[in-house]
Write a protein that holds these residues in place. Structure first.
Motif, PDB file in Angstrom:
ATOM      1  N   MET A 108      -0.985  44.046  37.452  1.00 13.37           N
ATOM      2  CA  MET A 108       0.061  43.209  36.875  1.00 13.37           C
ATOM      3  C   MET A 108       0.980  42.817  38.022  1.00 13.37           C
ATOM      4  O   MET A 108       1.858  43.594  38.406  1.00 13.37           O
ATOM      5  CB  MET A 108       0.845  43.980  35.804  1.00 13.37           C
ATOM      6  CG  MET A 108       0.030  44.407  34.630  1.00 13.37           C
ATOM      7  SD  MET A 108       1.067  45.325  33.466  1.00 13.37           S
ATOM      8  CE  MET A 108      -0.147  45.823  32.277  1.00 13.37           C
ATOM      9  N   GLU A 109       0.741  41.647  38.561  1.00 13.19           N
ATOM     10  CA  GLU A 109       1.504  41.204  39.724  1.00 13.19           C
ATOM     11  C   GLU A 109       3.007  41.302  39.473  1.00 13.19           C
ATOM     12  O   GLU A 109       3.507  40.944  38.414  1.00 13.19           O
ATOM     13  CB  GLU A 109       1.133  39.753  40.066  1.00 13.19           C
ATOM     14  CG  GLU A 109       1.711  39.309  41.386  1.00 13.19           C
ATOM     15  CD  GLU A 109       1.257  37.913  41.781  1.00 13.19           C
ATOM     16  OE1 GLU A 109       1.974  37.279  42.559  1.00 13.19           O
ATOM     17  OE2 GLU A 109       0.191  37.468  41.304  1.00 13.19           O
ATOM     18  N   GLY A 110       3.710  41.830  40.464  1.00 15.65           N
ATOM     19  CA  GLY A 110       5.151  41.966  40.378  1.00 15.65           C
ATOM     20  C   GLY A 110       5.622  43.268  39.743  1.00 15.65           C
ATOM     21  O   GLY A 110       6.818  43.496  39.629  1.00 15.65           O
ATOM     22  N   HIS A 111       4.693  44.126  39.331  1.00 17.21           N
ATOM     23  CA  HIS A 111       5.065  45.378  38.671  1.00 17.21           C
ATOM     24  C   HIS A 111       4.881  46.560  39.609  1.00 17.21           C
ATOM     25  O   HIS A 111       3.814  46.751  40.180  1.00 17.21           O
ATOM     26  CB  HIS A 111       4.232  45.590  37.404  1.00 17.21           C
ATOM     27  CG  HIS A 111       4.573  44.630  36.320  1.00 17.21           C
ATOM     28  ND1 HIS A 111       5.381  44.977  35.264  1.00 17.21           N
ATOM     29  CD2 HIS A 111       4.242  43.329  36.136  1.00 17.21           C
ATOM     30  CE1 HIS A 111       5.529  43.920  34.468  1.00 17.21           C
ATOM     31  NE2 HIS A 111       4.839  42.913  34.982  1.00 17.21           N
ATOM     32  N   MET A 112       5.937  47.345  39.750  1.00 16.49           N
ATOM     33  CA  MET A 112       5.920  48.601  40.496  1.00 16.49           C
ATOM     34  C   MET A 112       6.233  49.682  39.475  1.00 16.49           C
ATOM     35  O   MET A 112       7.300  49.669  38.856  1.00 16.49           O
ATOM     36  CB  MET A 112       6.992  48.603  41.589  1.00 16.49           C
ATOM     37  CG  MET A 112       6.915  47.440  42.542  1.00 16.49           C
ATOM     38  SD  MET A 112       5.630  47.704  43.759  1.00 16.49           S
ATOM     39  CE  MET A 112       6.151  46.564  45.006  1.00 16.49           C
ATOM     40  N   VAL A 113       5.316  50.628  39.263  1.00 14.62           N
ATOM     41  CA  VAL A 113       5.481  51.573  38.166  1.00 14.62           C
ATOM     42  C   VAL A 113       5.644  53.032  38.609  1.00 14.62           C
ATOM     43  O   VAL A 113       5.734  53.919  37.773  1.00 14.62           O
ATOM     44  CB  VAL A 113       4.302  51.474  37.160  1.00 14.62           C
ATOM     45  CG1 VAL A 113       4.219  50.076  36.569  1.00 14.62           C
ATOM     46  CG2 VAL A 113       2.990  51.890  37.788  1.00 14.62           C
ATOM     47  N   CYS A 114       5.706  53.279  39.906  1.00 11.53           N
ATOM     48  CA  CYS A 114       5.699  54.660  40.399  1.00 11.53           C
ATOM     49  C   CYS A 114       7.060  55.119  40.913  1.00 11.53           C
ATOM     50  O   CYS A 114       7.157  55.874  41.877  1.00 11.53           O
ATOM     51  CB  CYS A 114       4.627  54.815  41.473  1.00 11.53           C
ATOM     52  SG  CYS A 114       2.978  54.457  40.839  1.00 11.53           S
ATOM     53  N   ASP A 115       8.123  54.670  40.258  1.00 11.23           N
ATOM     54  CA  ASP A 115       9.471  55.050  40.664  1.00 11.23           C
ATOM     55  C   ASP A 115       9.744  56.532  40.420  1.00 11.23           C
ATOM     56  O   ASP A 115      10.474  57.165  41.185  1.00 11.23           O
ATOM     57  CB  ASP A 115      10.515  54.185  39.959  1.00 11.23           C
ATOM     58  CG  ASP A 115      10.293  54.097  38.467  1.00 11.23           C
ATOM     59  OD1 ASP A 115       9.206  53.650  38.058  1.00 11.23           O
ATOM     60  OD2 ASP A 115      11.191  54.482  37.712  1.00 11.23           O
TER      61      ASP A 115
END
Length: 154
Positions: A108-115
């Motif tokens: 999913m371009e633009g998604h960073m989920v590993c915060d």
């Protein structure tokens, strides 16, 4: 003293005290992903950023580690991922994490989920260095990158 009036907190050591005789100590990655991505990322305001960062820092502060290498070893042992330093400067590190929990999920371009995972590093390193450390996710498998990567600023 009334037991209910005593403020207690769980420690990381408490998490290893497992007495499940039938189901054991492991839970499927699908459950972890569901909690992280459906429950927190999709279910909380601002994709859960405030919550996951607070939770991650608290977890990181509780880890029984005394060096960066011990932190990396713990990441591997807990199956969070396989971290390696890819850039090292005086006040900055870049840490790439292979085999992250999000590897294999749809892009999913633009998604960073590993915060959350970055905040765990941040909490542990802040405790280790005894000063504020900032960790920011700059690459993510879900975004289409080849690994998850964090910029760590001391």
């Amino acid at each position: 003293m009334n037991r209910a009036s005593v403020v207690q907190e769980f420690t990381f050591d408490d998490m290893a005290k497992i007495s499940r005789t039938k189901l054991g100590c492991a839970v499927p990655i699908e459950l972890y992903r569901a909690i992280r991505l459906i429950g927190m990322y999709q279910g909380l305001p601002m994709r859960g950023k405030g919550t996951t960062v607070t939770i991650g820092r608290k977890i990181g502060e509780s880890l029984p580690v005394h060096s960066l290498e011990e932190l990396f070893t713990m990441f591997r042992g807990l199956k969070i991922g396989d971290p390696h330093i890819v850039l090292e400067e005086e006040h900055k590190l870049h840490v790439a994490v292979k085999d992250c929990f999000c590897e294999g999920l749809p892009e999913m371009e633009g998604h960073m989920v590993c915060d959350l995972e970055g905040a765990i590093m941040e909490g542990a390193l802040t405790k280790l260095k005894n000063k504020r450390v900032l960790v920011k996710e700059i690459k993510c498998n879900v975004n289409g990158d080849d690994c998850c990567e964090y910029e760590i600023r001391f």
